[in-house]
Enzyme design. Structure first.
Site, PDB file in Angstrom:
ATOM      1  N   HIS A 199       0.856  -1.188   0.000  1.00 18.32           N
ATOM      2  CA  HIS A 199       0.000   0.000   0.000  1.00 18.32           C
ATOM      3  C   HIS A 199       0.897   1.244   0.000  1.00 18.32           C
ATOM      4  CE1 HIS A 199      -3.958  -1.918   0.518  1.00 18.32           C
ATOM      5  NE2 HIS A 199      -3.274  -2.842   1.168  1.00 18.32           N
ATOM      6  N   HIS A 220       1.064  -8.343  -1.329  1.00 18.21           N
ATOM      7  CA  HIS A 220       0.316  -8.522  -2.588  1.00 18.21           C
ATOM      8  C   HIS A 220       0.919  -7.688  -3.731  1.00 18.21           C
ATOM      9  CE1 HIS A 220      -1.801  -4.998  -1.041  1.00 18.21           C
ATOM     10  NE2 HIS A 220      -2.627  -5.698  -0.289  1.00 18.21           N
ATOM     11  N   ALA A 224      -2.088  -2.239  -5.070  1.00 22.12           N
ATOM     12  CA  ALA A 224      -1.914  -1.144  -4.120  1.00 22.12           C
ATOM     13  C   ALA A 224      -0.492  -0.592  -4.122  1.00 22.12           C
ATOM     14  CB  ALA A 224      -2.330  -1.559  -2.718  1.00 22.12           C
ATOM     15  N   ASP A 278      -5.385 -13.261   0.866  1.00 20.46           N
ATOM     16  CA  ASP A 278      -5.958 -11.940   1.168  1.00 20.46           C
ATOM     17  C   ASP A 278      -7.470 -12.077   1.321  1.00 20.46           C
ATOM     18  OD1 ASP A 278      -5.948  -9.231   1.724  1.00 20.46           O
ATOM     19  OD2 ASP A 278      -5.977  -8.602  -0.369  1.00 20.46           O
TER      20      ASP A 278
END
Length: 379
Positions: A199, A220, A224, A278
């Site tokens: 993120h 991930h 993001a 996730d």
């Protein structure tokens, strides 16, 4: 004590392949294995499971999971514990025997209470730890995190949460470009937890600096964070190229195209690729309306998106489906995909007892059919 003998299967231990193999487990712990006929005393004392035509693999390890079975990780007290047990049981039925509880962005004081509530489950082995995904994230790449809760990592908050629950926090995702971000990476790594980059709006140079500071995981990958550009490779290329970093991939066909999964896995290599779910509350359940933190999520056709807004809000993935997608859709070698679902994430967590089926392994075993669907979980 429960003793189970699995025989006549193809046993993929994570280190070797046994044809017509057998595995002996006592209370989920591997005590012996081999090929051909199991020793008669072991066979006589055990429940015998015929695995003919099946593949026997280690229990899966998921570094990044928010929920399942209609529940999510979060809250306080007994309610948090009940929800966590439901989530763990849901994913266990799909082969995940080592699960890290991921928490979305909340105020630090509330996160501390949740970590404290889950600490006993970590101690008992129901959970392998807690993952703080926020609140130290970039508002530019917040995904399904409440922007009102995002903030820079204050040193006191970082130290407080790392101590919460007697060290129950095992993974922390943060954006290193935030004020104090690199120092926070150093504090997390210094505590023995895994510092993860995610993120984030970091460029390639800052991503490299975060790895130099101790970050060892890409949360991930691709999602993001800035996309790859040929003149601005961003964090994706920097993290793929760094041998010190394990990269998370959400192999569900929603977060990543199969070719992207294949490219990232081949670039990082089998020692540095970790499949994650996730997953949010709808995993293992039906389409409908759910919560992720306090944000409303609509699940339609198995895809979770914020309502309103439409941003992807976690997944409905389970690890058995992630494995099958990686093999059947992305074309990964089965043993490489299995490593990404077992030994690689276990190694990142420092769990030498998980992610394999050699004697002493404590993560149990999973029986898979030819399509990599779970037949039985023994743990």
């Amino acid at each position: 004590m429960t003793t189970v003998l699995v025989e006549h299967g193809t046993v993929r231990t994570g280190r070797r392949v046994l044809t017509d193999g057998w595995v002996l487990l006592r209370d989920g712990v591997v005590t012996a294995l081999g090929e051909g006929a199991a020793p008669a005393p072991d066979r006589a004392a055990a429940e015998v499971v015929d695995a003919s035509g099946a593949t026997v693999v280690p229990g899966f390890v998921d570094l990044h999971c928010h929920g399942g079975g209609g529940e999510q990780f979060g809250g306080t007290g007994e309610a948090a514990v009940r929800s966590a047990r439901t989530v763990a049981a849901t994913h266990r039925a799909h082969g995940t025997t080592t699960l890290v509880a991921s928490l979305v962005s909340r105020p630090p004081a509330e996160l501390r209470e949740t970590v404290a509530a889950l600490a006993d489950l970590v101690g008992d082995g129901v959970l392998a730890g807690v993952h703080l995904e926020g609140p130290w994230l970039s508002p530019l790449h917040r995904g399904a995190h409440d922007p009102a809760l995002l903030q820079p990592p204050a040193p006191a908050d970082v130290e407080d949460l790392l101590r919460a629950g007697g060290g129950a926090v095992r993974v922390v995702t943060l954006a290193p470009e935030l004020p104090g971000g690199l120092d926070a990476v150093r504090r997390v790594a210094g505590s023995g937890a895994v510092a993860a980059i995610g993120h984030t709006d970091a460029d390639a140079e800052l991503a490299r600096a975060a790895v130099d500071a101790g970050a060892r995981l890409a949360t991930h990958l691709f999602n993001a964070m800035p996309p790859v550009h040929h003149r601005a490779p961003g964090p994706v290329v920097a993290l793929l190229e760094d041998e010190r970093v394990v990269v998370e991939l959400i192999a569900d066909g929603v977060h990543l195209h199969p070719l992207t999964v294949a490219h990232a896995a081949h670039s990082a290599g089998p020692r540095r690729t970790a499949l994650v779910t996730d997953a949010m509350a709808a995993a293992g359940g039906a389409d409908g309306d759910y919560l992720l933190g306090d944000l409303h999520v609509e699940v339609r056709g198995g895809t979770a998106r914020l309502a309103p807004g439409g941003s992807i809000a976690g997944s409905t993935l389970t690890m058995d489906r992630a494995l099958a997608f990686a093999v059947h859709e992305a074309g990964l070698d089965l043993d490489d995909a299995l490593a990404a679902a077992t030994s690689v994430p276990a190694g990142l967590l420092g769990r030498a007892d998980r992610g394999h089926l050699e004697p002493g392994a404590t993560g149990g075993a999973v029986l898979l059919d030819a399509e990599l669907r779970v037949l039985r979980v023994l743990a």
